[in-house]
Design a protein around this motif. Structure first.
Motif, PDB file in Angstrom:
ATOM      1  N   HIS A   1       0.832  -1.199   0.000  1.00 39.12           N
ATOM      2  CA  HIS A   1       0.000   0.000   0.000  1.00 39.12           C
ATOM      3  C   HIS A   1       0.872   1.257   0.000  1.00 39.12           C
TER       4      HIS A   1
ATOM      5  N   GLN B   1     -11.891  -0.318  -5.315  1.00 39.70           N
ATOM      6  CA  GLN B   1     -11.097  -1.538  -5.504  1.00 39.70           C
ATOM      7  C   GLN B   1     -11.482  -2.602  -4.486  1.00 39.70           C
TER       8      GLN B   1
ATOM      9  N   ASN C   1      -9.519   1.609   6.187  1.00 40.83           N
ATOM     10  CA  ASN C   1      -9.533   2.009   4.775  1.00 40.83           C
ATOM     11  C   ASN C   1      -8.811   3.336   4.565  1.00 40.83           C
TER      12      ASN C   1
ATOM     13  N   PRO D   1      -6.788  -3.071  -1.175  1.00 38.13           N
ATOM     14  CA  PRO D   1      -6.920  -2.650  -2.576  1.00 38.13           C
ATOM     15  C   PRO D   1      -5.929  -3.301  -3.530  1.00 38.13           C
TER      16      PRO D   1
ATOM     17  N   TRP E   1      -9.627   3.541  -3.732  1.00 35.89           N
ATOM     18  CA  TRP E   1      -9.314   2.366  -2.920  1.00 35.89           C
ATOM     19  C   TRP E   1     -10.588   1.652  -2.473  1.00 35.89           C
TER      20      TRP E   1
END
Length: 423
Positions: free
Chosen positions: A17, A300, A235, A404, A297
């Protein structure tokens, strides 16, 4: 090259990430270091404005963690000693411990077995059984007027007057705190209907749900003082602990800004007892970078969830029949899910998890012990069997890898290993 069996799949890959935003983040952190403004300051102010705009709130208050966000949300919503707050037993500990920290008592109501989110029908039945439909609104308003305070400096005297015997226990229920679990909003229409009928405040625990929506309204704009967590696995994640509360009431925002800073409206002046719950500027700078990418994200994550759905169906692991080894949680037609976690219900869950671990597939259980059965809440008097849906879920839920950057090849491997276990 590693063989098929030697490949591993992490539950979350923060290194992958970080690689997607490395330059942006390092530039933002350098800017804070150059400014030498490390606590609150312009980065935090800008983040508050941007998050408020993102969720459709009038104001946002940044703080040091999601747990502190819940505490600030409860105090700003005027939850006081002697009050009782309805919430779910199937959540992280802070959802209920924050109620206790505010001086109140959690009241646990069971979840919907299809979503594992607080069940509005069960909330309504409990309130009707304990309060009745006709006078509850008046009682709640009376309690709110009687015990509301404009200045928390009178906390000591208020605490004395609010012993557990000072109000009927049904009258002491003043709020409901739903948790938007795994990235899906609670049924806010039904909860709001029940809350309005009984004169209750609705306080969102949106720790897992930034970017989620209910009927096109964003989590963080649906309650009095919604609370978010920016813990590194969320998230929208900081490089440490961080949190935020949003509100449509600017006066509540100002109150929370005092509370997060030792109850101080200005330097060395303290008008109430607060806490050190300020956000670091470096965390704000990181979050500002990430917020720009969050819609992508979250999209995704939804794509990864759909891939899991399709792969599980093709493998014959899910069906309408009760003997299916895997059950997926339902997504409401009114919800825009952001899949903080992709969670299944699995037969022989513990054995499956051990099997997957041996095959290099990381999983997690959210949550293995419902809150009403936690030792620290024994004083509330709950016992095993009181909230059966939460207890059953705790024995069956399993979170699969979800982030993601997760590849379809990795998802295929996860599902293939699950199928191998059950075949």
């Amino acid at each position: 090259m590693p063989s098929y069996r030697e490949k591993t799949v992490p539950l979350l890959d923060l290194a992958r990430h970080f690689d997607t935003i490395r330059d942006e983040v390092l530039t933002a952190i350098e800017g804070v270091c150059v400014s030498q403004r490390y606590i609150l300051g312009p980065e935090v102010d800008s983040l508050e404005e941007e998050v408020a705009r993102f969720v459709g709130a009038k104001a946002a208050v940044a703080c040091s963690s999601g747990t502190d966000a819940l505490w600030l949300a409860l105090l700003s919503a005027r939850i006081e000693p002697g009050d009782r707050v309805i919430t779910t037993p199937f959540s992280f500990f802070a959802s209920a411990s924050s109620v206790v920290r505010a001086g109140a008592e959690p009241v646990f109501v069971d979840v919907d077995p299809e979503t594992l989110i607080l069940d509005p029908a069960k909330v309504g039945r409990m309130l009707h059984q304990t309060r009745g439909p006709s006078t509850s609104r008046i009682r709640s308003r009376s309690s709110r007027n009687r015990f509301a305070r404009d200045d928390r400096s009178v906390k000591k005297s208020a605490t004395k007057s609010l012993s557990h015997g000072s109000r009927r226990r049904d009258e002491a229920i003043v709020a409901v705190l739903p948790v938007h679990l795994y990235g899906q909003c609670a049924d806010m229409d039904s909860l709001k209907h029940v809350a309005d009928e009984h004169g209750l405040r609705v306080i969102e625990d949106a720790a897992q749900a930034i970017g989620a929506k209910w009927r096109e309204r964003s989590a963080g704009s649906l309650g009095v003082t919604p609370a978010f967590s920016f813990y590194p696995t969320k998230n929208l994640s900081a490089f440490g602990d961080a949190g935020m509360v949003t509100t449509q009431d600017p006066s509540k925002a100002e109150h929370m800004r005092r509370l997060r800073n030792h109850g101080s409206p200005e330097r060395y002046l303290h008008t109430e007892f607060g806490w050190n719950a300020r956000m670091d500027a470096i965390q704000a700078a990181v979050l500002r970078v990430k917020l720009k990418h969050l819609p992508k994200w979250n999209a995704q994550r939804r794509e990864r969830a759909k891939t899991y759905d399709n792969l599980l169906e093709r493998a014959g692991l899910v069906s309408a029949k009760s003997r299916s080894p895997i059950q997926r949680l339902q997504t409401s037609a009114h919800a825009c899910h952001v899949f903080h976690q992709y969670v299944i219900r699995a037969k022989r869950r513990n054995d499956l998890r051990k099997f997957l671990t041996a095959r290099g597939i990381a999983t997690e259980v959210y949550y293995p012990t419902p809150l009403h059965l936690q030792p620290v809440f024994a004083y509330l008097g709950y016992k095993e069997g009181d909230l059966p849906e939460s207890e059953r879920a705790a024995k069956e839920v399993l979170a699969l890898p979800m982030f993601p950057e997760l590849t379809e090849e990795e998802q295929r491997l996860v599902v293939a290993e699950i199928a191998d276990f059950y075949c």
